[in-house]
Design an enzyme around this catalytic site. Structure first.
Site, PDB file in Angstrom:
ATOM      1  N   LYS A 134       0.919  -1.108   0.051  1.00  0.00           N
ATOM      2  CA  LYS A 134      -0.129  -0.131  -0.078  1.00  0.00           C
ATOM      3  C   LYS A 134       0.873   1.376  -0.068  1.00  0.00           C
ATOM      4  O   LYS A 134       2.192   1.165   0.211  1.00  0.00           O
ATOM      5  CB  LYS A 134      -0.912  -0.111   1.119  1.00  0.00           C
ATOM      6  CG  LYS A 134      -1.849  -1.202   0.989  1.00  0.00           C
ATOM      7  CD  LYS A 134      -2.886  -1.354   2.481  1.00  0.00           C
ATOM      8  CE  LYS A 134      -3.664  -2.429   2.533  1.00  0.00           C
ATOM      9  NZ  LYS A 134      -4.700  -2.338   3.824  1.00  0.00           N
ATOM     10  N   TYR A 189     -12.834  -3.841  -2.913  1.00  0.00           N
ATOM     11  CA  TYR A 189     -13.232  -4.299  -1.463  1.00  0.00           C
ATOM     12  C   TYR A 189     -14.536  -4.472  -1.547  1.00  0.00           C
ATOM     13  O   TYR A 189     -15.183  -4.949  -0.432  1.00  0.00           O
ATOM     14  CB  TYR A 189     -12.872  -2.784  -0.595  1.00  0.00           C
ATOM     15  CG  TYR A 189     -11.585  -2.980   0.026  1.00  0.00           C
ATOM     16  CD1 TYR A 189     -11.130  -3.800   0.873  1.00  0.00           C
ATOM     17  CD2 TYR A 189     -10.765  -1.920  -0.616  1.00  0.00           C
ATOM     18  CE1 TYR A 189      -9.602  -3.935   1.220  1.00  0.00           C
ATOM     19  CE2 TYR A 189      -9.176  -2.077  -0.322  1.00  0.00           C
ATOM     20  CZ  TYR A 189      -8.742  -2.716   0.615  1.00  0.00           C
ATOM     21  OH  TYR A 189      -7.595  -2.948   1.295  1.00  0.00           O
ATOM     22  N   ASN A 201      -1.611  -0.476   7.227  1.00  0.00           N
ATOM     23  CA  ASN A 201      -0.787  -1.570   7.820  1.00  0.00           C
ATOM     24  C   ASN A 201      -0.159  -2.126   6.635  1.00  0.00           C
ATOM     25  O   ASN A 201       0.019  -3.480   6.534  1.00  0.00           O
ATOM     26  CB  ASN A 201      -2.063  -2.634   8.373  1.00  0.00           C
ATOM     27  CG  ASN A 201      -2.966  -2.640   7.047  1.00  0.00           C
ATOM     28  OD1 ASN A 201      -3.061  -2.249   5.926  1.00  0.00           O
ATOM     29  ND2 ASN A 201      -4.137  -3.594   7.737  1.00  0.00           N
ATOM     30  N   HIS A 254      -1.792  -5.280   1.509  1.00  0.00           N
ATOM     31  CA  HIS A 254      -3.110  -6.037   1.231  1.00  0.00           C
ATOM     32  C   HIS A 254      -2.437  -7.386   0.732  1.00  0.00           C
ATOM     33  O   HIS A 254      -1.676  -7.508  -0.064  1.00  0.00           O
ATOM     34  CB  HIS A 254      -4.102  -5.546   0.221  1.00  0.00           C
ATOM     35  CG  HIS A 254      -4.976  -6.417  -0.243  1.00  0.00           C
ATOM     36  ND1 HIS A 254      -5.944  -6.614   0.687  1.00  0.00           N
ATOM     37  CD2 HIS A 254      -4.942  -7.332  -1.160  1.00  0.00           C
ATOM     38  CE1 HIS A 254      -7.071  -7.661  -0.039  1.00  0.00           C
ATOM     39  NE2 HIS A 254      -6.135  -8.105  -1.115  1.00  0.00           N
ATOM     40  N   GLU A 259      -9.599 -11.136  -7.032  1.00  0.00           N
ATOM     41  CA  GLU A 259      -8.679  -9.951  -7.058  1.00  0.00           C
ATOM     42  C   GLU A 259      -7.948  -9.894  -8.010  1.00  0.00           C
ATOM     43  O   GLU A 259      -7.477  -8.791  -8.786  1.00  0.00           O
ATOM     44  CB  GLU A 259      -8.178  -9.871  -5.640  1.00  0.00           C
ATOM     45  CG  GLU A 259      -9.168  -9.609  -4.466  1.00  0.00           C
ATOM     46  CD  GLU A 259      -8.343  -9.533  -3.022  1.00  0.00           C
ATOM     47  OE1 GLU A 259      -9.094  -9.478  -2.051  1.00  0.00           O
ATOM     48  OE2 GLU A 259      -7.198  -9.949  -3.086  1.00  0.00           O
TER      49      GLU A 259
END
Ligand code: GDP
Ligand code: MG
Length: 201
Positions: free
Chosen positions: A14, A54, A156, A159, A170
């Protein structure tokens, strides 16, 4: 019969992972466990694609909303709404801001148990509580409480697809067939061959 060596998973470093100069460290962790990199691109994710990502699982928004409501209540706080979908929508909006804030690295990793192994190496969603030794546990400190206070997604670093089915969906969203390379990695012989012939001279 499905070939266990062919399992694939999507990993996204990310925008915070790129800004923290952790690309090499993160790639190294998947390389050293024996997984094979078969797809790689560097780009600023598009908001519409992030939303699609998402919401591939129509239940995800509700589940994430329920989880958030429960965590507010556990802390003795009143959730901003009792409707999990309302909270879920807010999380998606936060994720769109986060994921489109700068360049990200998108990768396809392949190998036995790729989905499960990558999740194990990545660690739990909240860096504050994710295990020592995991990427999220070792390299960042964010928490649900900080993210909620500042009305943003929890940062975080990574992904990683949660299940084999999620990975398939995905990967189809982010990678075209021609963007994934089929090739042999020499290390695969020692990882997968039944007979370890040809080593001794
Ligand atoms: P993951 O599979 O471990 O990444 O976690 P999820 O699929 O449940 O959530 C996706 C991403 O949404 C996470 O990596 C976080 O960046 C963010 N996120 C999930 N749940 C929450 C939440 O309750 N609050 C906030 N602020 N962000 C969340
Ligand atoms: Mg997830």
């Amino acid at each position: 019969m499905s070939d266990h060596r062919k399992e694939r998973t999507l990993v996204i470093i990310k925008p915070d992972g790129v800004q923290r100069s952790l690309i090499g460290e993160i790639v190294g962790r998947f390389e050293r466990v024996g997984l094979k990199l078969v797809g790689l691109k560097f780009m600023v994710p598009d908001a519409a694609q992030v939303e699609e990502h998402y919401t591939l699982d129509p239940e995800w928004k509700r589940k994430v909303g329920e989880k958030a409501i429960e965590s507010y209540k556990k802390k003795g706080q009143t959730p901003p709404s009792e409707d999990p979908n309302v909270i879920g929508n807010a999380v998606v909006e936060r994720l769109k801001n986060y994921m489109t804030s700068g360049p990200a690295v998108l990768m396809v990793w392949q190998g036995a148990h790729a989905v499960e192994l990558v999740r194990k190496l990545v660690g739990g969603t909240e860096p504050r509580s994710s295990d020592v030794g995991t990427i999220r546990g070792d390299f960042v400190l964010d928490s649900y409480s900080m993210a909620d206070t500042d009305d943003r997604a929890i940062r975080n670093l990574i992904h990683a697809s949660g299940t084999v089915d999620e990975a398939k969906q995905e990967l189809a969203l982010w990678f075209g067939e021609k963007e994934v390379v089929e090739y042999r990695l020499v290390a695969e012989s020692i990882l997968y061959d039944v007979n370890l012939d040809g080593i001794l001279e």
